[in-house]
Design an enzyme around this catalytic site. Structure first.
Site, PDB file in Angstrom:
ATOM      1  N   HIS A 132     -16.875  97.962  34.487  1.00 18.91           N
ATOM      2  CA  HIS A 132     -16.427  97.259  33.272  1.00 18.91           C
ATOM      3  C   HIS A 132     -14.951  96.869  33.330  1.00 18.91           C
ATOM      4  CE1 HIS A 132     -20.149  97.795  31.194  1.00 18.91           C
ATOM      5  NE2 HIS A 132     -20.059  99.100  31.117  1.00 18.91           N
ATOM      6  N   ASP A 141     -28.023 104.811  33.850  1.00 18.36           N
ATOM      7  CA  ASP A 141     -28.198 104.789  32.399  1.00 18.36           C
ATOM      8  C   ASP A 141     -29.340 103.877  31.949  1.00 18.36           C
ATOM      9  OD1 ASP A 141     -26.615 102.740  33.324  1.00 18.36           O
ATOM     10  OD2 ASP A 141     -24.874 103.251  32.100  1.00 18.36           O
ATOM     11  N   ASP A 177     -26.714  99.263  36.864  1.00 16.41           N
ATOM     12  CA  ASP A 177     -26.305  99.995  35.659  1.00 16.41           C
ATOM     13  C   ASP A 177     -26.893  99.258  34.446  1.00 16.41           C
ATOM     14  OD1 ASP A 177     -23.734 101.971  34.769  1.00 16.41           O
ATOM     15  OD2 ASP A 177     -24.298 100.442  33.288  1.00 16.41           O
ATOM     16  N   HIS A 186     -25.686  98.551  31.727  1.00 17.55           N
ATOM     17  CA  HIS A 186     -24.714  97.694  31.045  1.00 17.55           C
ATOM     18  C   HIS A 186     -24.247  96.570  31.974  1.00 17.55           C
ATOM     19  CE1 HIS A 186     -24.402 101.806  29.212  1.00 17.55           C
ATOM     20  NE2 HIS A 186     -24.737 101.066  28.183  1.00 17.55           N
TER      21      HIS A 186
HETATM   22 ZN    ZN Z   1     -23.473 101.784  32.070  1.00 19.08          ZN
END
Ligand code: ZN
Length: 367
Positions: free
Chosen positions: A141, A266, A178, A180
């Site tokens: 991120h 996740d 991931d 996200h």
């Molecule tokens: Zn994540």
């Protein structure tokens, strides 16, 4: 040839901030003992599990030097690095969104990036067949000038730029599974036609305003960023379908010299920050898929770098399955949730909906 495993106890010492889950403590928010969901246990317990089962004896355990200032500065502006180092020296604090760090946090983040960099360099130099870096804090991120989502430095970005600067590689593909969106990695390589960034993620989870299919890269990098937003509830068969029908063709079209996986866990069915239904076996089979792609495209060169995953209990079993597959070891950690998760697979109507969704993704990216 070996599977190399990079870890460092000091990465588990990163911490800071006064959070209750993702909420800053204060007002009506009661402090929570565990703090942020990104805590050492989610990673340390993976390392512990591979020690307990003995899988670690089938891996080449390695340390790494921290990323140097020069390494970091290929991705992050000096102004950000200077501010981060100064705040870290002064006792810690926070420069972005949900990215607290304590005193010495700068050095730990540099070490996390160093693990990823060493993993990539060793695979490219033929010192390992493939590799896993248990990096913490995570990286995908982190934008060049703004840390967010627990990420303080873009570990994979730093590793790729260092390897390119050393003349070890030019064309690299990043597959980010991931749950996200890998918005930081997307930003680092936005204009770069030599680095293909592919992100599979839950549609509009985090960040809520990035990760759409229309974001395909800029200028010379147009087409080298592939976002694959997936609907909540995507599970084992959905993930394998999107790997086969979109990710694999994209990798073959790009023809990288090495494949890097931004390996978050996740998307698992019990993760508190995702709404997906992947299991340890899903991660095992996705690993098998990228290994096959690496075998046919780039002499097996494959590097996995740990990202998110917030179930302290289940992340270790997902990671163990990935490491079993990577190393070819027969040491097993039986998935203790396999029976209960088996009943959570999507039904036929959802499968049909998802199949159409994935076809649309492939079409949108010309695959
Ligand atoms: Zn994540």
């Amino acid at each position: 040839m070996t599977t190399a495993f990079y870890s460092d106890e000091r990465c588990f010492w990163h911490g800071g901030g006064n959070y209750a889950f993702t909420l800053p403590v204060g007002g009506a928010v009661q402090p929570l003992a565990g703090g942020l969901p990104e805590n050492p246990e989610t990673k340390r317990r993976l390392r512990n599990l591979i020690e307990v089962t003995g899988l670690i004896d089938h891996l080449s355990q390695r340390k790494a030097a921290p990323a140097t200032w020069q390494d970091m500065a290929r991705v992050h502006p000096e102004t950000y690095l200077t501010a981060f180092k100064a705040m870290s020296d002064a006792g810690g604090g926070e420069l972005g969104l949900r990215t607290p760090f304590g005193k010495g946090g700068f050095e730990i983040a540099a070490l996390s990036a160093g693990l990823a960099s060493a993993a990539l360099a060793d695979v490219l130099a033929g010192r390992a067949r493939n590799a896993y870096a248990l990096s913490r804090p995570p990286g995908h991120h982190c934008l060049p000038d703004w840390p967010n989502g627990f990420c303080l430095l873009n570990n994979i970005g730093i590793a790729i730029r260092a390897a390119q600067a050393a003349g070890l590689v030019r064309r690299v593909a990043v597959v980010d599974w991931d749950v996200h969106h890998g918005n930081g990695t997307e930003a680092v390589f936005w204009n770069d036609p030599d680095v293909l960034t592919i992100s599979l993620h839950q549609d509009r989870n985090y960040p809520q305003d990035t990760g759409g299919i229309e974001a395909r890269g800029g200028s010379a990098g147009l087409g080298a960023n592939i976002n694959l937003p997936l609907p909540p509830g995507t599970g084992h068969t959905g993930y394998l379908q999107v790997m086969d029908r979109v990710v694999l063709p994209a990798l073959h079209r790009f023809a990288p010299e090495v494949i890097i996986v931004a390996c978050g866990f996740d998307a698992s069915a019990v993760d508190p920050l995702g709404r997906m239904l992947a299991t340890a076996d899903t991660f095992r089979q996705m690993t098998r898929t990228v290994m096959a792609a690496a075998d046919s495209l780039c002499a097996g060169r494959l590097v996995l770098v740990h990202e998110g995953g917030y179930s302290e209990v289940y992340v270790p079993f997902c990671g163990h399955a990935v490491l079993e597959e990577l190393s070819g070891s027969t040491v097993r950690a039986v998935d203790p949730m396999a029976v209960s998760l088996a009943g959570k697979q999507p039904d036929a109507r959802f499968d049909a909906f998802l199949s159409t969704w994935i076809t649309d993704l492939a079409t949108a990216h010309g695959l």
